[in-house]
Design a protein around this motif. Structure first.
Motif, mmCIF file in Angstrom:
data_model
loop_
_atom_site.group_PDB
_atom_site.id
_atom_site.type_symbol
_atom_site.label_atom_id
_atom_site.label_comp_id
_atom_site.label_asym_id
_atom_site.label_seq_id
_atom_site.Cartn_x
_atom_site.Cartn_y
_atom_site.Cartn_z
ATOM 1 N N THR A 113 0.832 -1.205 0.000
ATOM 2 C CA THR A 113 0.000 0.000 0.000
ATOM 3 C C THR A 113 0.869 1.257 0.000
ATOM 4 N N GLN A 147 -7.171 0.735 -0.670
ATOM 5 C CA GLN A 147 -7.518 -0.521 -0.009
ATOM 6 C C GLN A 147 -8.848 -0.391 0.719
ATOM 7 N N ASP A 151 -5.717 -1.388 -5.119
ATOM 8 C CA ASP A 151 -5.185 -1.976 -3.889
ATOM 9 C C ASP A 151 -6.211 -2.951 -3.326
ATOM 10 N N GLU A 152 -5.936 -4.228 -3.461
ATOM 11 C CA GLU A 152 -6.835 -5.305 -3.029
ATOM 12 C C GLU A 152 -8.266 -5.094 -3.542
#
Ligand SMILES: Nc1ncnc2c1ncn2[C@@H]1O[C@H](COP(=O)(O)OP(=O)(O)OP(=O)(O)O)[C@@H](O)[C@H]1O
Ligand SMILES: [Mg+2]
Lengths: 249, 260
Positions: free
Chosen positions: B47, B87, B163-164
């Protein structure tokens, strides 16, 4: 671009505010209570100023409204930051200055709106003041809210949690109110207190608005108050923008 | 041509209990049109790396060029070229889906009409059309994630950071997202850099994987190459390669679900 971006952020923030009628009026509670239950105590007292006691008290209450309202503006950004909204805006090309200006101009709008209601209530209570002076008073409220809200956002972005931010603001606002003579003119007090109060920027603003409320526009107080209010606003916006530019933590 | 290239990109945080070297020095090259997966255990620095590459966080060391612009000297040009899905997302729960999409488009400097049109297109593409006038708070987790992704696509970025992106999506949502990512690359030539803890996802979706651990790149290559090199066989699972590399499994508490 700055204008476009500021208008965009301002519009979004204002719509958020309009969604909550309660928040739009909540800031009025404290100054209204002072107006209703403290104002009448002063009507017969010698306050040393020109004009009536209302012309002394109402300028102080207007700035009190700005002081307490705008200082707590940072709470909103802590919530937005928690939702990831601040970072989501910061990855876009939107101007960093606009991210701050849009918010502080929204705050200025909300508090000037409250100030208008406060003055209307004061007129009902017995305030008589020249229209130009009253309008000048609103300009000072706007400048004060812009300054304090900008600093509040900067502090809130740095602290990051309401648990840290709330007490910090409480510790700053109460002394600021007492030391700037918002309730009663500092000239009534001992020399040391009067001297101490000149260290508070707010002192110069309240002196200027009190002059405006008795129709004295070309005075030293007015000049000094305008300079302090403008300088403070520029400084605060510069500090606040820097935080929006770098805030990484 | 490289759309991202970094040299010893690093970030140190100063905290009350000392300094944290979140990213120690990442050398990364991503070619235009690639789908690259960043893998690594929790706290590896994925991240933090993405936050630097999207200008949210100033690097404390090293240098990077993103979409042809220097990350530090010309952040504004980098921002115009990139889209980023954090995220944890980033929408205001009180505002409506449409309002958030349109405002986001306008922050990317689209005109009013174009922003509204893109909001409708993306809502259609991500199956959010019926939800446009609901407040964001009313969306389920998976739908909220799709909205987060739509928010990063309004300006048709050349380079997309996710991010994810599939955490919290159901298997159908996950495959739909894979399809979307492939379509973005195939139809628009978009370069995609994503992080994930799901190794089946990395295997199925990414052209190339970069494994990060302790703030540095510990391995990179195609999924097949990593399996061959670190797990001994191209038929081995990526999980075995990952374990051999980091000494930990990717998602210990939560084994990678299989998409259906
Ligand atoms: N703002 C910050 N202040 C201090 N330390 C931080 C900060 N942000 C990240 N870190 C630390 O940097 C390291 C890397 O964090 P990062 O979020 O980049 O990991 P990650 O690879 O994304 O992990 P995950 O898979 O859990 O999302 C961690 O040790 C984290 O605690
Ligand atoms: Mg992470």
């Amino acid at each position: 671009m700055l204008l476009h971006d500021t208008a965009l952020i301002y519009g979004r923030c204002l719509r958020q505010s309009l969604r909550s009628r309660f928040a739009l009026l909540f800031g009025l509670l404290m100054p209204m209570l002072y107006l209703l239950f403290f104002g009448p105590l002063l009507t017969g007292l010698p306050l040393g100023g020109r004009g009536s006691s209302w012309q002394v008290l109402v300028p102080g209450l207007l700035l009190q409204l700005g002081l307490f309202g705008a200082s707590f503006a940072g709470f909103a950004i802590i919530i937005e930051k928690g939702h990831g909204v601040v970072d989501r805006m910061r990855v876009t090309p939107v101007s960093r200055l606009a991210l701050l200006l849009g918010r502080v101009l929204r705050d200025a709008t909300v508090f000037v709106f409250q100030a208008v209601l406060l003055v209307l209530a004061a007129v009902a209570m017995g305030l008589r003041a020249p229209l130009a002076g009253v309008l000048i008073g609103f300009v000072f409220v706007a400048l004060l809210t812009v300054s304090l809200a900008a600093l509040s956002y900067a502090l809130a972005m740095r602290m990051g949690t309401p648990q840290g931010f709330g007490p910090a603001i409480n510790a700053l606002t109460m002394p600021s109110m007492l030391l700037s003579g918002l309730m009663l003119p500092m000239t009534l007090g001992p020399a040391w207190l009067d001297a101490l109060s000149h260290l508070m920027p707010l002192r110069y603003l309240v002196d200027a608005v009190r002059d405006a409320y008795v129709g004295a526009y070309a005075t030293g107080h007015m000049l000094l108050g305008s300079l302090v209010a403008t300088g403070f606003a520029l400084l605060a916006v510069t500090v606040g923008t820097r935080v929006f530019r770098t805030a990484g933590a | 041509m490289a759309i991202i290239s970094t040299v010893s990109l690093a970030r140190t945080f100063r905290t009350k209990s000392g300094t944290v070297q979140a990213v120690r020095g990442i050398d990364l090259t991503v070619r235009e049109g690639e789908i690259v997966g960043l893998l690594g255990p929790n706290g590896a620095g994925k991240t933090t790396t993405l936050r630097m590459l999207t200008t949210l966080l100033a690097p404390t060391g090293g240098a990077a060029t993103v979409a042809g612009h220097d990350l530090v000297k010309d952040p504004a040009s980098v921002r115009r070229a990139c889209g980023y899905v954090a995220q944890s997302g980033g929408v205001d729960p009180q505002l409506t889906v449409r309002e958030e999409l349109v405002t986001q488009g306008r922050m990317y400097r689209l005109g009013r009409a174009r922003a509204a049109e893109r909001a409708r297109e993306l809502a259609h593409e991500l199956d959010l059309t019926d939800l446009l006038d609901r407040p964001c708070a009313a969306l389920s987790g998976g739908r909220r994630r799709r909205l987060d992704i739509a928010m990063a696509l309004l300006h048709e970025p050349r380079l997309l950071f996710l991010d994810e992106p599939t955490t919290g999506l159901d298997p159908a949502g996950r495959t739909a997202l894979w399809d979307l990512v492939r379509r973005l690359r195939d139809d628009h030539g978009t370069t995609v850099v994503l992080t994930t803890h799901y190794l089946d996802e990395a295997d199925a979706l990414c052209d190339r994987l970069v494994v990060v651990d302790g703030g540095t790149v510990v391995a990179e290559g195609t999924p097949a190459a990593l399996k061959l090199r670190y797990a001994g066989s191209a038929d081995a699972s990526l999980q075995d390669a990952f374990l051999a590399l980091t000494g930990r499994s990717a998602a210990p508490a939560d084994p990678a679900p299989v998409a259906v």
